[in-house]
Each structure stands twice: as C-alpha cells, then as structure tokens.
Design an enzyme around this catalytic site. Structure first.
Site, PDB file in Angstrom:
ATOM      1  N   CYS A  53       0.984  -1.308  -0.157  1.00 56.63           N
ATOM      2  CA  CYS A  53      -0.051   0.000  -0.178  1.00 56.63           C
ATOM      3  C   CYS A  53       0.833   1.157  -0.031  1.00 56.63           C
ATOM      4  O   CYS A  53       1.639   1.571   0.987  1.00 56.63           O
ATOM      5  CB  CYS A  53      -1.031  -0.053   1.229  1.00 56.63           C
ATOM      6  N   CYS A  56      -0.019   3.866   2.514  1.00 52.72           N
ATOM      7  CA  CYS A  56       0.612   3.165   4.043  1.00 52.72           C
ATOM      8  C   CYS A  56       2.192   3.707   4.172  1.00 52.72           C
ATOM      9  O   CYS A  56       2.536   4.046   5.362  1.00 52.72           O
ATOM     10  CB  CYS A  56       0.334   1.856   4.280  1.00 52.72           C
TER      11      CYS A  56
END
Length: 411
Positions: A53, A56
């Site tokens: 991600c 993230c």
C-alpha cells in the site's frame, strides 16, 4: 578517549531525535497492547496496513516521523502497527501477529488501506479513519476520536437508540463516509434528505450530490429530472457531472475488465440509455485514458488531440504533463509531438518552473524537437529542484542530451 567522550555526548541527542516522531509498540501482543492503553487511560490507535500500500508507506515514512504528529499521538494514544498481508520477508514479530490480524480483520471488516481503528481506553471501538493525509489534516481527523460528540461509532449508537434529528443524521452521514462505511452513509444521507422540505437549497444540493452514488437513489432521479434547476443553484454542468460519473460507473467501467470489451460500443449504449445527460467531456477523457492504459497509441493520439482541442483550456498542469510525457514516449508524429511541447510548456509556466517532473518532460520534448541547448538548460533546472536521492535519473537524461544520444526508445 576524546572520541569516546564525544560519542557519549552525541548518543543522548540521537535518542531525543528518534523520540520526536510517533512511538509504535513493539514486542507486545494484541492483548498486552490493549491492557497498556487501559492502564495508561489512553486511546488505542491501530494502524492497519499492507506492504504493497503506497499511502501506508507514505504515512510511515513521512507523516508519523514528524515531531508535531508524534507529540499529538504519543500524548493521546497507545499506537500499534498491524500488517494485514503476508509475505516471505515477514519478521518474526509480524508473524506473531498473523492470528490477531485475521481476528481484527474479521471483527472490524477492514476494506481499504490504510485504515486506522481507534479504541477507547476500555477497549470499545469508537472511531475509524480510512486513508492517510498530510500531518495537520490527519491530526484533525484523529482529534475527532477523542470526543464522544464526534466519534463515529458513538454517534452511530445514539442514532440506533433513537437520536434521529436532522442535524444528527447529517453529521453521521459525513462521519460514515469518512469511515468508509458506504452502506450506512447512503442510508443516513437518504434519511436526512427525507427530513428536508426544500431539496433545492445550495446546502441540500451539495449534500445530495456528495451522497448520490447509484442510479436507483433519490438524488440521481432528482438530478436527472431537472438538471437545469440544479445548475441554477450549483453552477453550469454540475448535475451532468454527477450523473455522468454514476452512469459511466454502472454502464461502462464495470465492463472494461473484460479484455474483449469495446469501449465505443459501451459508451454508445450508455448515451442511448440516458440521452438527456451530456457526458461528452467525461467519455472523451475516458477514451484517452483507456487507449493510454491499453497501449493503443494510434487511437490514443487521435483521442488526446481531440480532447485537448475541445477542453484544453480547462486542463490542469498534472494532466498536461501526463499527456505530454505519454506522447513523448509513444508517438512519432511530428505535429503531435509539437502539440505536446506546447502542453508541456503550459504545465511549466502554470507551476512557475517549480515542478521538476514537469521540467523534465519539457526538456525531453525540447530535445526531441531539436532544441538541444534549451533542453539542456531546462534539464539542469530540474536537477537543481529534485531531492538528492532522485538526481541520478535526471542526470542520466542530461548526460544523454549532452552526448547527443536519444532520451527515448523508438517504438
């Protein structure tokens, strides 16, 4: 000896520097983390992330290490990161959380990453944040978790026990949207709109537009019935923009996963089903993006030139740069490259030559059109603006320009 003393003097400052960012718990189990939050009477922040991600990674590398972010979260929360995917390179600590990650996922239905679950000191889930953000924005989102009047799940409980005033419904609809609770967001928005006598106020139409996401909704039918009345309040083209997005989602996007899908046929069907909705700009842009993604450069060239001919004045710098770079890499037609050079120059001018990626595109197009000296000067400006760890790629391009070598691959 002097070196040793110096080292001892420096070490405390290294420790201070490391503590400025957000502290995340390590070496503890899920149960131990919850017990620590209860003991310290702090809220518990669970950063649900995956290794693949991008947002993230951005939160971990750029946002959480900031001093002001650390100050806020360390004061108010016990913080823990939980990885939700499994990879061959996982550490023993990550592996020890596999079962807990699965249990958290099952209990709290993590649908997107990053998701931040926030629990009260007593262990009750009170809030959820989906997606990251810049430091101040993210702190503002987390601040809501500290107050019962803005905690999503606390508000939801009050609603479920009978607090259904219009203001509560409206506030809760926004909170559900922010928590990525699409089902409740739609229900709450519809319930709020049912309390309104006049849906054509600016405030109600903006709310309705935000929460209209399918063709069966009340908002869609209202926009479809009288788009001119809506535009008179919100501005020209606003109704068609919302309607077009929903129609394309339902009638076109969902079918493009099929490799045999015919984009032109899908668009034609959508337009015939909703003949009163003008979605020309949206479909023209979709054609550009589709042919770009599928590598059909002949059709991409025609589509992007047509799109820019109609809507070029409305196109922002990011899109100008994207179109220009795609043409630089994939189109041979001299006239098309000349058009791309003009778009690229616009993106540079509109950002006051402060975007190195835009300058790099412009330099490459200048070089491809034979303006070597000007291209080198622009590329040098780009190199001066990029961080040290990114200079290598830009320098390689400059070296090729100075040697008279191609900076593109012939296709």
């Amino acid at each position: 000896m002097k070196k040793l003393v110096l080292l001892l003097l420096v070490l405390p400052f290294i420790g201070i520097a490391q503590e400025k960012g957000t502290h995340f718990e390590h070496g503890a189990t899920w149960q131990q983390v919850k017990e620590k939050a209860k003991k310290e009477n702090k809220y518990l922040l669970v950063d649900c992330f995956t290794t693949w991600c991008g947002p993230c990674k951005y939160m971990s590398s750029t946002i959480f290490p900031q001093e002001k972010v650390g100050t806020f979260f360390n004061k108010n929360f016990v913080n823990v990161k939980v990885q939700f995917d499994k990879t061959n390179g996982d550490s023993e600590e990550v592996k020890s959380w596999y079962a807990d990650a699965d249990a958290i996922n099952k209990a709290y239905k993590i649908q997107a990453y990053p998701t931040f679950l926030i629990f009260a000191p007593n262990g009750e889930l009170v809030h959820r944040i989906v997606g990251g953000g810049e430091a101040d924005q993210f702190i503002a989102k987390a601040e809501k978790a500290l107050h019962p009047e803005t905690q999503y799940y606390t508000l939801l409980k009050k609603y479920e026990t009978g607090n259904k005033t219009p203001e509560t419904l409206k506030q809760l609809a926004f909170a559900a949207e922010e928590a990525y609770d699409k089902e409740n967001a739609g229900k709450l928005a519809a319930a709020y709109l049912d309390t309104q006598k006049d849906l054509y106020t600016k405030e109600n139409l903006e709310f309705l537009s935000k929460f209209t996401d399918n063709s069966k909704s009340k908002g869609f039918q209202l926009l479809l019935k009288d788009p001119k009345k809506v535009d008179a309040v919100l501005g020209k083209g606003k109704a068609n923009a919302v309607l077009g997005g929903i129609i394309l989602q339902e009638e076109v996007y969902r079918y493009l996963r099929n490799p045999k899908a015919n984009l032109d046929s899908l668009i034609a069907v959508a337009k015939s089903k909703y003949p009163t909705v003008d979605m020309s700009q949206q479909t023209d842009l979709l054609q550009v993006q589709f042919y770009q993604n599928t590598g059909n450069w002949r059709k991409f060239q025609s589509a992007v030139l047509a799109y820019m001919g109609k809507y070029g004045k409305e196109t922002n710098g990011q899109m100008l740069n994207s179109f220009a770079w795609t043409i630089f890499e994939n189109c041979k037609d001299a006239e098309c490259v000349a058009q791309a050079l003009a778009w690229s120059k616009r993106s540079v001018d509109e950002t006051q030559s402060k975007e190195p990626a835009f300058l790099d595109t412009y330099a490459n197009l200048l070089y491809r059109t034979g303006k070597k000296d000007e291209a080198i000067a622009v590329q040098q400006k780009a190199i001066a603006l990029v961080p040290e760890n990114e200079k290598g790629t830009y320098q390689t391009t400059l070296d090729k320009m100075q040697k008279g070598e191609k900076t593109w691959v012939e296709k």
